[in-house]
Design a protein around this motif. Structure first.
Motif, short mmCIF file in Angstrom:
data_model
loop_
_atom_site.label_atom_id
_atom_site.label_comp_id
_atom_site.label_asym_id
_atom_site.label_seq_id
_atom_site.Cartn_x
_atom_site.Cartn_y
_atom_site.Cartn_z
N ASN A 341 -0.77 5.41 -42.51
CA ASN A 341 0.62 5.58 -42.92
C ASN A 341 0.80 6.95 -43.57
OD1 ASN A 341 1.05 2.90 -42.16
ND2 ASN A 341 0.64 2.13 -44.22
N ILE A 342 2.02 7.47 -43.51
CA ILE A 342 2.30 8.78 -44.11
C ILE A 342 3.22 8.60 -45.31
CG2 ILE A 342 3.42 11.01 -43.77
CD1 ILE A 342 2.49 10.98 -40.91
N SER A 343 2.75 9.04 -46.47
CA SER A 343 3.54 8.97 -47.69
C SER A 343 4.24 10.31 -47.90
CB SER A 343 2.63 8.65 -48.88
OG SER A 343 3.37 8.56 -50.07
N LEU A 344 5.55 10.25 -48.01
CA LEU A 344 6.35 11.47 -48.21
C LEU A 344 6.58 11.68 -49.70
CD1 LEU A 344 9.03 10.89 -45.42
CD2 LEU A 344 6.79 12.00 -45.24
N ASP A 345 6.96 12.91 -50.06
CA ASP A 345 7.26 13.15 -51.47
C ASP A 345 8.66 12.66 -51.80
OD1 ASP A 345 9.15 15.17 -50.86
OD2 ASP A 345 7.60 16.70 -50.84
N ALA A 346 9.03 12.77 -53.06
CA ALA A 346 10.26 12.16 -53.55
C ALA A 346 11.53 12.74 -52.95
CB ALA A 346 10.32 12.28 -55.08
N THR A 347 11.45 13.95 -52.41
CA THR A 347 12.66 14.60 -51.89
C THR A 347 12.61 14.79 -50.38
OG1 THR A 347 11.73 16.80 -52.36
CG2 THR A 347 13.09 15.78 -54.07
N SER A 348 11.87 13.92 -49.70
CA SER A 348 11.72 14.05 -48.26
C SER A 348 12.07 12.76 -47.53
CB SER A 348 10.28 14.45 -47.89
OG SER A 348 9.95 15.70 -48.44
N ILE A 349 12.54 12.92 -46.28
CA ILE A 349 12.78 11.79 -45.39
C ILE A 349 12.13 12.09 -44.04
CG2 ILE A 349 14.95 11.11 -46.48
CD1 ILE A 349 16.38 12.46 -44.07
N PRO A 350 11.82 11.07 -43.25
CA PRO A 350 11.23 11.33 -41.93
C PRO A 350 12.28 11.77 -40.92
CG PRO A 350 11.50 8.98 -42.27
CD PRO A 350 11.90 9.63 -43.56
N VAL A 351 11.88 12.69 -40.05
CA VAL A 351 12.73 13.14 -38.95
C VAL A 351 11.92 12.98 -37.67
CG1 VAL A 351 13.91 15.09 -37.90
CG2 VAL A 351 14.01 14.75 -40.38
N LEU A 352 12.48 12.32 -36.69
CA LEU A 352 11.74 12.02 -35.47
C LEU A 352 11.42 13.29 -34.69
CD1 LEU A 352 10.55 9.81 -33.71
CD2 LEU A 352 12.75 9.63 -32.54
N GLY A 353 10.14 13.44 -34.34
CA GLY A 353 9.71 14.58 -33.55
C GLY A 353 9.44 14.17 -32.11
N VAL A 354 8.23 14.47 -31.61
CA VAL A 354 7.87 14.18 -30.23
C VAL A 354 7.33 12.76 -30.13
CG1 VAL A 354 6.38 14.84 -28.30
CG2 VAL A 354 7.34 16.60 -29.81
N VAL A 355 7.83 12.02 -29.15
CA VAL A 355 7.38 10.65 -28.90
C VAL A 355 6.64 10.64 -27.57
CG1 VAL A 355 8.08 8.25 -28.55
CG2 VAL A 355 9.31 9.69 -30.19
N THR A 356 5.36 10.19 -27.60
CA THR A 356 4.51 10.28 -26.42
C THR A 356 3.90 8.93 -26.10
OG1 THR A 356 3.93 12.55 -27.04
CG2 THR A 356 2.56 11.49 -25.37
N ASN A 357 4.00 8.53 -24.84
CA ASN A 357 3.32 7.33 -24.36
C ASN A 357 2.10 7.76 -23.56
OD1 ASN A 357 2.66 4.72 -23.52
ND2 ASN A 357 3.90 4.93 -21.68
N GLY A 358 0.91 7.33 -24.00
CA GLY A 358 -0.32 7.79 -23.37
C GLY A 358 -0.47 7.33 -21.95
N ALA A 359 0.26 6.27 -21.56
CA ALA A 359 0.13 5.75 -20.21
C ALA A 359 1.27 6.17 -19.32
CB ALA A 359 0.04 4.22 -20.23
N SER A 360 2.10 7.14 -19.80
CA SER A 360 3.29 7.53 -19.02
C SER A 360 2.89 8.39 -17.84
CB SER A 360 4.27 8.27 -19.91
OG SER A 360 3.65 9.41 -20.48
#
Length: 360
Positions: A341-360
């Motif tokens: 899991n990724i713990s962010l700091d108090a002033t951060s939110i997640p932003v979706l980057g690259v989404v990859t399917n290994g079997a695509s």
């Protein structure tokens, strides 16, 4: 409260008061005499129950809730107008100079030029209030005649438009005033006032962040994302204008020096291997999978202001993906190249980057 006060129950009670020596069957004189009054009483109890629901904030809706909230100085937020950035060019590809007030149409919404940013770039304000003003991107068509204009494009959302506040949101703010009293520049006071400003979805208040009297306010926009520099500047001007800081010109009390900043977006790349149902391919579900992950990130953003920090969890991402129709299994999930899991700091939110399917 009055669920038992039905026509049948009222009739039974009334007829029980009549001597058994009298014919009380349906259609009898005494039954027919009592029935109209019992029916009216049943209607009265239904209306009384509705009035009780309208009188209390946990069940009131619409205008009733609006009036109830006003008793505590909590006012329903009206719909606001989106502010967008437009790009304009002449036939040679150079920036085109427009007159303030020129009107354009894009999608189903009209926009009016309200401010020049730089050559060929202008701020446009939607003429229709609400989040609908945030939706359209692309070619603008002039409503007014504009001689020599060759291209017009509607791009960035500078200050998101917002729909009228929902009953659930207003009710939540009403009850929040009962739990935490806002007063004189305390944390609750800053949050209450800043989150009412146009385009702001949530605010995290960090007191004494740079010495006595300093306050930092970190913003999310009303679409639960990283706010634009224009929105940050607009909120700064409302709260504690640069050049007059500490003087009590804006929302901030005298002596408070407030710095308004945007939340930091941390890019989260996601990789996995999916097993699909018969006839389903990665191409057919890719957008739905990305939307599912994004919905999880929005859920996190909505609780960000009340959390010490956010944690992006692999298990939650997998759960969201497995709910996508056509996906039957997921393995090998990583976020930013790792399985933890990724713990962010108090002033951060997640932003979706690259989404990859290994079997695509």
């Amino acid at each position: 409260m009055f669920e038992n006060m039905t026509f049948e129950n009222i009739m039974d009670r009334c007829l029980a008061r009549v001597s058994d020596s009298v014919d009380k069957r349906e259609g009898s004189v005494i039954y027919d005499a009592i029935a109209p009054a019992a029916a009216e009483l049943a209607i009265l109890y239904i209306e009384l129950g509705t009035i009780m629901d309208r009188a209390f904030p946990d069940t009131a809706t619409d205008v009733d809730l609006t009036k109830k909230a006003q008793e505590r100085g909590v006012f329903r937020q009206a719909a606001t107008y989106a502010v967008r950035k437009g790009y304009f060019e002449n036939a040679q590809g150079a920036g085109y100079e427009l007159a303030i007030g020129t009107r354009f149409s894009g999608g189903d919404i009209n926009y009016r030029v309200t401010e020049r940013i730089t050559a060929g770039q202008y701020k446009l304000t939607a003429e229709t209030a609400g989040a609908v003003g945030n939706e359209y991107f692309g070619t603008l068509f002039p409503i007014d005649f504009v001689d020599g204009l060759a291209a017009a494009t509607l791009a960035d959302v500078l200050i998101p438009g917002e729909d009228e506040e929902s009953d659930d949101s207003l009710r939540e703010r009403y009850f929040a005033t009962l739990k935490s009293q806002a007063f004189g520049g305390n944390i609750a006071d800053y949050r209450n006032k800043v989150e009412l400003l146009q385009g702001v979805g949530a605010a995290k208040v960090i007191p004494v962040w740079n010495g006595g009297g300093t306050v930092k306010i970190v913003l999310l926009d009303s679409e639960w994302g990283v706010p634009s520099p224009e929105l940050v500047a607009s909120v700064q001007a409302d709260v504690d204008p640069v050049g007059s800081q500490g003087e009590g010109v804006g929302i901030a009390p005298i002596g408070h020096i407030v710095t308004v900043t945007a939340v930091t977006g941390v890019t989260i790349d996601v990789s996995f291997t999916l097993t699909f149902a018969s006839g389903v391919t990665w191409a057919s579900v890719q957008q739905a999978v990305c939307d599912a992950i994004q919905s999880y990130f929005v859920e996190l953003a909505k609780v960000w202001a009340d959390s010490s920090n956010l944690v992006v969890r692999v298990s939650q991402i997998e759960t969201k993906i497995l709910n996508v129709e056509g996906v039957i299994d997921i393995t090998g999930t990583t976020i930013n190249g790792g399985t933890a899991n990724i713990s962010l700091d108090a002033t951060s939110i997640p932003v979706l980057g690259v989404v990859t399917n290994g079997a695509s």
